[in-house]
Motif scaffolding. Structure first.
Motif, PDB file in Angstrom:
ATOM      1  N   ARG A  14       0.754  -1.493  -0.061  1.00 60.26           N
ATOM      2  CA  ARG A  14      -0.024  -0.148   0.031  1.00 60.26           C
ATOM      3  C   ARG A  14       0.880   1.115   0.004  1.00 60.26           C
ATOM      4  N   TYR A  15       0.458   2.246  -0.654  1.00 57.67           N
ATOM      5  CA  TYR A  15       0.988   3.736  -0.843  1.00 57.67           C
ATOM      6  C   TYR A  15       0.738   4.486   0.295  1.00 57.67           C
ATOM      7  N   ASP A  16       1.564   5.143   0.928  1.00 58.21           N
ATOM      8  CA  ASP A  16       1.260   6.085   2.117  1.00 58.21           C
ATOM      9  C   ASP A  16       0.387   7.140   1.379  1.00 58.21           C
ATOM     10  N   SER A  27      -3.341  13.650 -12.459  1.00 61.19           N
ATOM     11  CA  SER A  27      -4.343  13.488 -11.397  1.00 61.19           C
ATOM     12  C   SER A  27      -5.709  12.756 -11.597  1.00 61.19           C
ATOM     13  N   ILE A  28      -6.066  12.639 -12.746  1.00 56.31           N
ATOM     14  CA  ILE A  28      -7.351  11.608 -12.894  1.00 56.31           C
ATOM     15  C   ILE A  28      -6.795  10.075 -12.780  1.00 56.31           C
ATOM     16  N   ALA A  29      -5.675   9.895 -13.179  1.00 59.52           N
ATOM     17  CA  ALA A  29      -4.929   8.460 -12.955  1.00 59.52           C
ATOM     18  C   ALA A  29      -4.978   8.415 -11.500  1.00 59.52           C
ATOM     19  N   VAL A  33      -6.447   5.538  -8.948  1.00 57.03           N
ATOM     20  CA  VAL A  33      -5.580   4.671  -8.145  1.00 57.03           C
ATOM     21  C   VAL A  33      -5.751   4.933  -6.655  1.00 57.03           C
ATOM     22  N   SER A  34      -5.991   5.848  -6.308  1.00 63.02           N
ATOM     23  CA  SER A  34      -6.242   6.404  -4.846  1.00 63.02           C
ATOM     24  C   SER A  34      -7.464   5.663  -4.576  1.00 63.02           C
ATOM     25  N   ARG A  35      -8.666   5.679  -5.351  1.00 62.90           N
ATOM     26  CA  ARG A  35      -9.962   5.109  -4.999  1.00 62.90           C
ATOM     27  C   ARG A  35      -9.704   3.600  -5.033  1.00 62.90           C
ATOM     28  N   LEU A  36      -8.956   2.824  -5.839  1.00 64.81           N
ATOM     29  CA  LEU A  36      -8.861   1.602  -5.875  1.00 64.81           C
ATOM     30  C   LEU A  36      -8.018   1.241  -4.846  1.00 64.81           C
ATOM     31  N   LEU A  41      -4.718  11.141  -2.104  1.00 65.16           N
ATOM     32  CA  LEU A  41      -4.218  11.493  -3.338  1.00 65.16           C
ATOM     33  C   LEU A  41      -3.935  13.300  -2.934  1.00 65.16           C
ATOM     34  N   VAL A  42      -2.587  13.507  -3.168  1.00 67.07           N
ATOM     35  CA  VAL A  42      -2.035  15.087  -3.019  1.00 67.07           C
ATOM     36  C   VAL A  42      -2.038  15.291  -4.375  1.00 67.07           C
TER      37      VAL A  42
END
Length: 185
Positions: A14-16, A27-29, A33-36, A41-42
């Motif tokens: 997992r990403y921090d 940002s769309i990508a 990825v943030s949602r999945l 997301l920053v």
């Protein structure tokens, strides 16, 4: 972008956080990825997201500005945080407050740049659009200070659809030069 982000999550865990540069494709990508993945997301917003299109002209630019006017707020509202260059950067795009915003000015501390002894004696500006970047103020400031620094030159580099107002401000000063834009590659 999305497939790479998901593949890295599977391989490395997992990403921090996910940091996307600019409010468009990355940002769309990043949002997907943030949602999945559940990682916040920053979005690093490198300039005003829609004003730049105004200075390129043409139907395509007007269409891009309209699309950006709808797309950018939709993406930015869903970010966990925004990194901005100045406090009022998103005025007219998002209401104040949400998401949290952090301002990091892009100043360069000159004391940190080692002196190689080869001082060329010039100020260099590289950027676009000149109308938003303050090239007019730079030329005026150069005129104000240039008598104190007679060996100093000003070199302005970048794409500008209408250089005439800036050339008028330069008033034929041989120490001010204009060069066309340089491709980002």
């Amino acid at each position: 972008f999305v497939f790479t982000g998901l593949a890295l999550t599977i391989r490395r865990g997992r990403y921090d956080a996910i940091v996307a540069y600019g409010p468009f494709v990355p940002s769309i990508a990043g949002l997907i990825v943030s949602r999945l993945t559940g990682a916040p997301l920053v979005v690093d917003v490198p300039g005003h997201p829609t004003k730049g299109f105004r200075h390129t002209g043409g139907r395509t630019a007007r269409l891009r500005e309209r699309v950006a006017g709808v797309l950018v707020p939709a993406v930015l509202r869903r970010a966990a945080a925004l990194k901005l260059l100045y406090a009022d950067q998103l005025d007219g795009i998002l209401p104040p407050g949400e998401p949290p915003r952090f301002v990091f000015h892009d100043f360069v501390p000159l004391a940190e740049i080692p002196d190689d002894g080869k001082d060329e004696g010039y100020l260099l500006f590289i950027g676009f659009p000149w109308q938003l970047k303050g090239v007019d103020l730079l030329i005026r400031a150069f005129h104000t200070l240039s008598d104190r620094y007679p060996d100093l030159r000003l070199r302005i580099v970048g794409h500008c659809p209408d250089r005439a107002p800036f050339e008028r401000l330069a008033a034929g000063d041989p120490r001010i030069s204009f060069s066309p834009g340089v491709s980002h590659e």
